[in-house]
Design a protein around this motif. Structure first.
Motif, PDB file in Angstrom:
ATOM      1  N   LEU A  41       0.849  -1.194   0.000  1.00 65.03           N
ATOM      2  CA  LEU A  41       0.000   0.000   0.000  1.00 65.03           C
ATOM      3  C   LEU A  41       0.880   1.238   0.000  1.00 65.03           C
ATOM      4  O   LEU A  41       1.865   1.314   0.746  1.00 65.03           O
ATOM      5  CB  LEU A  41      -0.922   0.017   1.211  1.00 65.03           C
ATOM      6  N   GLU A  42       0.525   2.191  -0.807  1.00 67.02           N
ATOM      7  CA  GLU A  42       1.337   3.406  -0.929  1.00 67.02           C
ATOM      8  C   GLU A  42       1.460   4.106   0.419  1.00 67.02           C
ATOM      9  O   GLU A  42       0.474   4.367   1.095  1.00 67.02           O
ATOM     10  CB  GLU A  42       0.705   4.360  -1.941  1.00 67.02           C
ATOM     11  N   GLY A  43       2.673   4.391   0.828  1.00 66.86           N
ATOM     12  CA  GLY A  43       2.946   5.097   2.073  1.00 66.86           C
ATOM     13  C   GLY A  43       2.993   4.217   3.312  1.00 66.86           C
ATOM     14  O   GLY A  43       3.322   4.688   4.383  1.00 66.86           O
ATOM     15  N   CYS A  44       2.666   2.941   3.182  1.00 64.58           N
ATOM     16  CA  CYS A  44       2.667   2.044   4.339  1.00 64.58           C
ATOM     17  C   CYS A  44       4.046   1.407   4.490  1.00 64.58           C
ATOM     18  O   CYS A  44       4.631   0.933   3.529  1.00 64.58           O
ATOM     19  CB  CYS A  44       1.615   0.951   4.181  1.00 64.58           C
ATOM     20  N   ARG A  45       4.558   1.403   5.715  1.00 64.77           N
ATOM     21  CA  ARG A  45       5.855   0.778   5.989  1.00 64.77           C
ATOM     22  C   ARG A  45       5.701  -0.509   6.788  1.00 64.77           C
ATOM     23  O   ARG A  45       6.645  -1.007   7.374  1.00 64.77           O
ATOM     24  CB  ARG A  45       6.753   1.758   6.730  1.00 64.77           C
ATOM     25  N   GLY A  46       4.482  -1.051   6.794  1.00 59.76           N
ATOM     26  CA  GLY A  46       4.210  -2.273   7.531  1.00 59.76           C
ATOM     27  C   GLY A  46       4.681  -3.513   6.803  1.00 59.76           C
ATOM     28  O   GLY A  46       5.185  -3.464   5.683  1.00 59.76           O
ATOM     29  N   PRO A  61      -2.623 -10.136   6.598  1.00 59.30           N
ATOM     30  CA  PRO A  61      -2.890  -8.838   7.226  1.00 59.30           C
ATOM     31  C   PRO A  61      -1.604  -8.044   7.435  1.00 59.30           C
ATOM     32  O   PRO A  61      -0.530  -8.621   7.654  1.00 59.30           O
ATOM     33  CB  PRO A  61      -3.534  -9.205   8.563  1.00 59.30           C
ATOM     34  N   CYS A  62      -1.723  -6.732   7.343  1.00 60.73           N
ATOM     35  CA  CYS A  62      -0.570  -5.849   7.526  1.00 60.73           C
ATOM     36  C   CYS A  62      -0.323  -5.635   9.017  1.00 60.73           C
ATOM     37  O   CYS A  62      -1.261  -5.513   9.811  1.00 60.73           O
ATOM     38  CB  CYS A  62      -0.833  -4.510   6.835  1.00 60.73           C
ATOM     39  N   SER A  63       0.935  -5.552   9.382  1.00 55.48           N
ATOM     40  CA  SER A  63       1.303  -5.346  10.789  1.00 55.48           C
ATOM     41  C   SER A  63       0.770  -4.023  11.329  1.00 55.48           C
ATOM     42  O   SER A  63       0.566  -3.889  12.534  1.00 55.48           O
ATOM     43  CB  SER A  63       2.822  -5.403  10.953  1.00 55.48           C
ATOM     44  N   GLU A  64       0.523  -3.053  10.449  1.00 56.64           N
ATOM     45  CA  GLU A  64      -0.021  -1.768  10.901  1.00 56.64           C
ATOM     46  C   GLU A  64      -1.473  -1.904  11.348  1.00 56.64           C
ATOM     47  O   GLU A  64      -1.987  -1.033  12.034  1.00 56.64           O
ATOM     48  CB  GLU A  64       0.100  -0.720   9.791  1.00 56.64           C
ATOM     49  N   GLY A  65      -2.137  -2.970  10.960  1.00 60.82           N
ATOM     50  CA  GLY A  65      -3.519  -3.206  11.352  1.00 60.82           C
ATOM     51  C   GLY A  65      -3.666  -4.303  12.383  1.00 60.82           C
ATOM     52  O   GLY A  65      -4.736  -4.865  12.552  1.00 60.82           O
ATOM     53  N   LEU A  66      -2.578  -4.615  13.076  1.00 62.82           N
ATOM     54  CA  LEU A  66      -2.602  -5.640  14.116  1.00 62.82           C
ATOM     55  C   LEU A  66      -2.299  -5.024  15.476  1.00 62.82           C
ATOM     56  O   LEU A  66      -1.508  -4.094  15.574  1.00 62.82           O
ATOM     57  CB  LEU A  66      -1.560  -6.724  13.827  1.00 62.82           C
ATOM     58  N   LYS A  67      -2.940  -5.553  16.473  1.00 56.37           N
ATOM     59  CA  LYS A  67      -2.691  -5.103  17.846  1.00 56.37           C
ATOM     60  C   LYS A  67      -2.123  -6.291  18.604  1.00 56.37           C
ATOM     61  O   LYS A  67      -2.627  -7.404  18.501  1.00 56.37           O
ATOM     62  CB  LYS A  67      -4.007  -4.653  18.470  1.00 56.37           C
ATOM     63  N   TYR A  68      -1.068  -6.059  19.361  1.00 62.41           N
ATOM     64  CA  TYR A  68      -0.461  -7.111  20.169  1.00 62.41           C
ATOM     65  C   TYR A  68      -1.238  -7.266  21.466  1.00 62.41           C
ATOM     66  O   TYR A  68      -1.443  -6.307  22.190  1.00 62.41           O
ATOM     67  CB  TYR A  68       0.997  -6.767  20.464  1.00 62.41           C
TER      68      TYR A  68
END
Length: 76
Positions: A41-46, A61-68
């Protein structure tokens, strides 16, 4: 109770296989495959993490959309 010092970044960078992943509604549980890909995805660094669900599907799933959460990940 002994605490385990895992950081979210450690879990995602190590790509640990068989780590639990909960769906957004917590009705489904998957396990990480240990494989990763860079998010396109443009601009995503996940990082996209391979997850195999109980029905056999594999999603990324992208790590930017995951919660630990304690020793697991949850899709947010």
């Amino acid at each position: 109770m002994r605490s385990i010092n895992f950081m979210k970044s450690d879990i995602l960078n190590l790509s640990i296989p068989n780590l639990k992943v909960f769906s957004r509604d917590r009705r489904h549980i998957g396990r990480t495959t240990g494989k990763t890909r860079q998010c396109r995805l443009e601009g995503c660094r996940g990082t996209r993490i391979g997850v195999r669900w109980s029905d056999g599907r594999i999603t990324w799933p992208c790590s930017e959309g995951l919660k630990y959460v304690f020793l697991a990940l949850k899709i947010i």
